[in-house]
Design a protein around this motif. Structure first.
Motif, PDB file in Angstrom:
ATOM      1  N   TYR A 186      -8.125   8.273  18.051  1.00 33.38           N
ATOM      2  CA  TYR A 186      -6.803   8.403  17.131  1.00 33.38           C
ATOM      3  C   TYR A 186      -7.400   8.267  15.777  1.00 33.38           C
ATOM      4  N   SER A 187      -6.324   8.614  14.941  1.00 32.51           N
ATOM      5  CA  SER A 187      -6.729   8.810  13.614  1.00 32.51           C
ATOM      6  C   SER A 187      -5.370   8.020  12.821  1.00 32.51           C
ATOM      7  N   THR A 188      -5.862   7.691  11.610  1.00 29.82           N
ATOM      8  CA  THR A 188      -4.669   7.250  10.652  1.00 29.82           C
ATOM      9  C   THR A 188      -4.329   8.451   9.573  1.00 29.82           C
ATOM     10  N   GLU A 189      -3.145   8.650   9.544  1.00 33.18           N
ATOM     11  CA  GLU A 189      -2.648   9.911   8.765  1.00 33.18           C
ATOM     12  C   GLU A 189      -1.551   9.400   7.942  1.00 33.18           C
ATOM     13  N   ILE A 190      -1.340  10.034   6.638  1.00 37.91           N
ATOM     14  CA  ILE A 190      -0.334  10.039   5.907  1.00 37.91           C
ATOM     15  C   ILE A 190       0.554  11.315   5.905  1.00 37.91           C
ATOM     16  N   ASP A 191       1.677  11.408   6.374  1.00 35.37           N
ATOM     17  CA  ASP A 191       2.424  12.679   6.838  1.00 35.37           C
ATOM     18  C   ASP A 191       3.561  12.869   5.594  1.00 35.37           C
ATOM     19  N   THR A 192       4.094  11.999   4.982  1.00 35.09           N
ATOM     20  CA  THR A 192       5.087  12.463   3.994  1.00 35.09           C
ATOM     21  C   THR A 192       5.083  11.386   2.816  1.00 35.09           C
ATOM     22  N   VAL A 193       5.104  11.989   1.843  1.00 34.04           N
ATOM     23  CA  VAL A 193       5.356  11.331   0.311  1.00 34.04           C
ATOM     24  C   VAL A 193       6.217  11.987  -0.429  1.00 34.04           C
ATOM     25  N   ASP A 218      -1.071  22.371   6.052  1.00 25.26           N
ATOM     26  CA  ASP A 218      -1.664  20.969   5.698  1.00 25.26           C
ATOM     27  C   ASP A 218      -2.299  20.999   4.549  1.00 25.26           C
ATOM     28  N   ASN A 219      -3.181  22.008   4.256  1.00 27.03           N
ATOM     29  CA  ASN A 219      -3.962  21.984   3.245  1.00 27.03           C
ATOM     30  C   ASN A 219      -3.221  22.392   1.837  1.00 27.03           C
ATOM     31  N   LEU A 220      -2.144  23.253   1.963  1.00 23.68           N
ATOM     32  CA  LEU A 220      -1.398  23.522   0.941  1.00 23.68           C
ATOM     33  C   LEU A 220      -0.443  22.353   0.491  1.00 23.68           C
ATOM     34  N   SER A 221       0.236  21.778   1.465  1.00 17.30           N
ATOM     35  CA  SER A 221       0.773  20.592   1.282  1.00 17.30           C
ATOM     36  C   SER A 221       0.259  19.648   0.439  1.00 17.30           C
ATOM     37  N   LYS A 222      -0.853  19.228   0.769  1.00 22.54           N
ATOM     38  CA  LYS A 222      -1.794  18.284   0.226  1.00 22.54           C
ATOM     39  C   LYS A 222      -2.176  18.795  -1.173  1.00 22.54           C
ATOM     40  N   GLY A 223      -2.264  19.940  -1.517  1.00 27.47           N
ATOM     41  CA  GLY A 223      -2.769  20.696  -2.712  1.00 27.47           C
ATOM     42  C   GLY A 223      -1.591  20.511  -3.538  1.00 27.47           C
ATOM     43  N   CYS A 224      -0.375  20.798  -3.224  1.00 26.92           N
ATOM     44  CA  CYS A 224       1.071  20.588  -4.024  1.00 26.92           C
ATOM     45  C   CYS A 224       1.282  19.161  -4.570  1.00 26.92           C
ATOM     46  N   LEU A 225       1.061  18.236  -3.417  1.00 25.77           N
ATOM     47  CA  LEU A 225       1.355  17.103  -3.770  1.00 25.77           C
ATOM     48  C   LEU A 225       0.391  16.426  -4.867  1.00 25.77           C
ATOM     49  N   PHE A 226      -0.857  16.736  -4.794  1.00 30.16           N
ATOM     50  CA  PHE A 226      -1.604  16.209  -5.621  1.00 30.16           C
ATOM     51  C   PHE A 226      -1.772  17.074  -7.047  1.00 30.16           C
ATOM     52  N   ALA A 227      -1.077  18.161  -7.121  1.00 31.65           N
ATOM     53  CA  ALA A 227      -0.942  18.956  -8.265  1.00 31.65           C
ATOM     54  C   ALA A 227       0.238  18.180  -9.160  1.00 31.65           C
ATOM     55  N   THR A 228       1.093  17.934  -8.253  1.00 28.53           N
ATOM     56  CA  THR A 228       2.476  17.258  -8.831  1.00 28.53           C
ATOM     57  C   THR A 228       1.965  15.666  -9.212  1.00 28.53           C
ATOM     58  N   CYS A 229       1.455  14.879  -8.559  1.00 25.68           N
ATOM     59  CA  CYS A 229       0.976  13.516  -9.148  1.00 25.68           C
ATOM     60  C   CYS A 229      -0.273  13.823 -10.142  1.00 25.68           C
ATOM     61  N   GLY A 230      -0.975  14.811 -10.096  1.00 24.48           N
ATOM     62  CA  GLY A 230      -2.243  15.012 -11.100  1.00 24.48           C
ATOM     63  C   GLY A 230      -1.372  15.467 -12.677  1.00 24.48           C
ATOM     64  N   ILE A 231      -0.398  16.132 -12.484  1.00 26.85           N
ATOM     65  CA  ILE A 231       0.126  16.595 -13.965  1.00 26.85           C
ATOM     66  C   ILE A 231       0.854  15.425 -14.737  1.00 26.85           C
ATOM     67  N   LEU A 232       1.550  14.785 -13.542  1.00 27.49           N
ATOM     68  CA  LEU A 232       2.067  13.597 -14.193  1.00 27.49           C
ATOM     69  C   LEU A 232       0.773  12.316 -14.693  1.00 27.49           C
TER      70      LEU A 232
END
Length: 305
Positions: A23-30, A118-132
């Motif tokens: 089993y693994s721990t995951e983050i699915d929605t932010v 999955d990789n694109l979603s995480k990339g978009c999330l980090f781009a969002t928080c990264g610019i902020l």
């Protein structure tokens, strides 16, 4: 001549994964929200976020007129959304209502087991928080889904709430809906889903994502009210997770014995957890992974200025 069917392969994979359960721990929605002082600031931040996402990821965006939000897309797969809105807020000093402009950004399906998405979603999330983070623009979390993905059938998994929230109703253990594919823990009507600070359920992730191997997900949804009442920090998330006990049973009969024991208690304390022997079956979230994810999201910057 040897003929191997898809069904045979699936059964073989299921058997192997059940024997060696992982089993693994995951983050699915932010989801995050940025409050703005004016309409102009709102428009500027919305434009900046959209541009950062498109510049750093191979995705495109389209405005959905019906939903009144900009969708982030890849090959017609929706990865996230940007929504500009406003709501009235009571000014404590003037006793009048001021207009609060905000930008809401959400990315769901960060762990769908489709690697490209999955990789694109995480990339978009980090781009969002990264610019902020780069421009020191404050934002608050409004939703966070923390999951345990278990390589087993849903019948072998049991999740119970051992520290119940006040003014919240709970289903009986193992109460199921939708043909046995989902087990809801809190008893909340559809019209009240967003009014709770948190809710949890277990569902057949393999069926949802059309996977060829068994996968069951326990998902804890921390909602907007949770973050209004608690500042985002590691301890509040762990405390929320600790309210639940997630267990795996290789033997279904042992699971049924635990269910009967649990239902015999009118109220379950932490002492009762040990008394019932739940620790023997308990799966524990990787708290270090959760903390690292949040810290990385908070500290990541697209570039230095």
């Amino acid at each position: 001549m040897l003929i191997i069917t898809i069904k045979t392969i699936y059964q073989s994979l299921s058997y192997i994964m059940e024997i060696s359960m992982t089993y693994s721990t995951e983050i699915d929605t932010v989801s995050i929200q940025i409050d703005c002082n004016s309409l102009e600031e709102q428009q500027a931040i919305g434009f900046m976020i959209n541009r950062a996402i498109l510049e750093y990821n191979k995705v495109y965006s389209e405005y959905n007129i019906l939903k009144k939000e900009r969708e982030i897309l890849f090959n017609n797969n929706r990865l996230g959304k940007i929504r500009l809105g406003m709501n009235p807020i009571l000014n404590k000093f003037t006793r009048q209502y001021d207009t609060n402009y905000y930008v809401a950004v959400s990315f769901a399906g960060l762990k769908s087991y489709i690697g490209v998405l999955d990789n694109l979603s995480k990339g978009c999330l980090f781009a969002t928080c990264g610019i902020l983070n780069t421009f020191n623009i404050d934002y608050m979390f409004t939703e966070l889904d923390v999951c345990l993905d278990i390589s087993a059938r849903i019948d072998n998994v049991l999740a119970i709430c051992t520290t119940k929230l006040p003014r919240t109703e709970y289903h009986l253990v193992n109460h199921r809906f939708y043909n046995g594919d989902t087990v809801y823990i809190e008893k909340i009507s559809k019209s009240r889903l967003t009014y709770n600070s948190q809710r949890a359920y277990v569902y057949n992730k393999a069926k949802k994502e059309n996977l060829i191997y068994p996968l069951t997900r326990f998902e804890l949804k921390l909602q907007k009210l949770f973050f209004l009442n608690n500042e985002l920090n590691f301890s509040t998330i762990i405390n929320a997770l600790d309210r639940y006990t997630i267990m795996y049973f290789q033997n279904i009969n042992e699971k049924n014995i635990i269910v009967d024991k649990y239902n015999s208690y009118s109220r379950v304390s932490k002492r009762d957890i040990y008394r019932m022997g739940l620790d023997k079956y308990r799966l524990k979230p990787d708290v270090v992974k959760i903390e690292r994810f949040i810290n990385n999201l908070r500290s990541y910057k697209l570039y230095r200025i």
